[in-house]
Design an enzyme around this catalytic site. Structure first.
Site, short mmCIF file in Angstrom:
data_model
loop_
_atom_site.label_atom_id
_atom_site.label_comp_id
_atom_site.label_asym_id
_atom_site.label_seq_id
_atom_site.Cartn_x
_atom_site.Cartn_y
_atom_site.Cartn_z
N SER A 162 0.29 0.45 1.05
CA SER A 162 1.51 0.39 1.35
C SER A 162 2.53 1.37 1.13
CB SER A 162 2.05 -1.20 0.39
OG SER A 162 1.15 -2.22 0.68
N ALA A 208 -1.10 -7.35 -0.18
CA ALA A 208 -1.09 -5.93 0.52
C ALA A 208 -1.63 -4.85 -0.48
CB ALA A 208 0.41 -5.61 0.99
N CYS A 209 -2.27 -3.92 0.04
CA CYS A 209 -3.06 -3.07 -0.99
C CYS A 209 -1.76 -1.93 -1.39
CB CYS A 209 -4.07 -2.24 -0.31
SG CYS A 209 -4.53 -0.62 -1.33
N ILE A 210 -1.55 -1.71 -2.42
CA ILE A 210 -0.37 -1.04 -2.92
C ILE A 210 -0.47 0.52 -2.37
CG2 ILE A 210 -1.57 -0.19 -5.48
CD1 ILE A 210 1.61 -0.44 -6.32
#
Lengths: 122, 133, 97
Positions: B96, B91-93
């Protein structure tokens, strides 16, 4: 060009602000630019609105990012293609756009698309 | 003929695939199509290297979802695919943080990472497929 | 290059945009709500016929089945997820989200 340099085209297809796709797409482009790949951005359909001059997002409490498109040059992202038909059918001309772009016919953008290793639509 | 050489020939038509998933579960079919595609690719002997979650796609990675018993469990499916086939679920930070997805609620086999990782995925794989709205 | 279209042409300009950029010989695959484009006899049937003069056209069979589309425009080939994988093996991919 080195073998491990990939040709990656980002295709902006949506109008800005109404959804987050353009903004998060731009964030992706800025990170990828640091990896020294062969990047290009094509603006097709409502995507051309991202480059429209005089956007003022203050009244909708959103961060404007039109200026970021103007700064792409500084990240060595210089290949900006705008689909001529998309611009014309929206009653816009190159003068309405924030940045210098290459105005291209669909066939030419299509030809450049097929040269890519990766195409990502936003 | 060595086994390794034979394996190279047999695998010559196999591709390494990265997936970019841009929509959350249930709201849109994208997460289902991405999963069914990945499943079919693995079955055919291709490598699915990673599923990178972006935009609302990061919501695929929370372990807090609890769909009705008679519905598919999208988060569990990703988790199983990660464990059984070594597919990285990432998941892209930045995406997210916007959406309240944190390490504490991450599905087993999933993790949070940066957009640089997506760039690596694009570079190291033969294909990068996007699924979304 | 494989082009995929996943939105209904009645809802989104994606198909019409995609068709302008497709190069001769490039396969086009309709998935998800995109498969409504190939239901035979709708107002896009002529466009699908024209597209097939230069490109093979596929539709994801499980998506056709899910939507009750049993008769597709002439020439359109229904394929499964395994067929989708075969197309991806042979081509780079351009998903017209």
């Amino acid at each position: 060009m080195e073998d491990n340099v990939k040709k990656i085209m980002h295709v902006m297809r949506r109008a800005p602000h109404g959804s987050i796709y353009t903004y998060e797409g731009l964030e992706m482009i800025l990170i990828m630019a640091a990896y020294e790949q062969d990047l290009s951005i094509a603006f097709i359909g409502d995507g051309v609105y991202a480059l429209k001059k005089n956007q003022d997002t203050e009244g909708i409490s959103m961060k404007g990012f039109a200026k970021t498109f103007m700064a792409l040059d500084g990240y060595d992202v210089e290949k900006l293609y705008v689909d001529r038909v998309s611009l014309e059918e929206r009653g816009l001309t190159e003068d309405d756009l924030l940045v210098d772009v290459e105005l291209l016919d669909s066939v030419e953008i299509g030809r450049r698309m097929t040269e890519q290793d990766v195409v990502i639509h936003h | 003929m060595s086994h390794r050489f034979l394996a190279t020939i047999l695998n010559s038509d196999k591709v390494k695939i990265g997936i970019l998933l841009k929509e959350g579960p249930y709201n849109h079919q994208a997460a289902d199509t991405a999963y069914k595609f990945a499943e079919a690719a693995i079955k055919k002997g291709h490598t699915v290297d990673a599923v990178f979650l972006y935009n609302d796609g990061v919501i695929n990675a929370t372990n807090l979802t609890d769909p009705p018993q008679d519905d598919r469990n999208i988060a569990d499916r990703w988790s199983k695919m990660a464990k059984e086939h070594g597919v990285e679920i990432l998941a892209c930070i930045a995406a997210s943080k916007r959406r309240g997805i944190t390490d504490d609620i991450m599905i087993d086999g999933g993790s949070i990472t940066g957009l640089g990782t997506l760039t690596d995925i694009a570079i190291r794989n033969d294909r990068l497929l996007t699924f979304g709205d | 290059m494989l082009h995929t279209i996943n939105t209904s042409p009645f809802e989104s300009p994606a198909m019409e945009e995609c068709i302008r950029f497709v190069q001769q010989g490039d396969p086009v695959l309709f998935i998800e709500n995109g498969v409504y484009a190939v239901q035979n006899g709708n107002r896009f049937t002529d466009a699908i016929a024209a597209l097939q003069k230069t490109s093979p056209v596929y539709a994801l069979q499980p998506d056709l089945d899910a939507r009750g589309i049993s008769i597709v425009a002439p020439g359109v080939k229904g394929i499964g997820y395994d067929g989708f994988v075969d197309l991806v093996e042979a081509h780079q991919v351009n998903s017209w989200l």
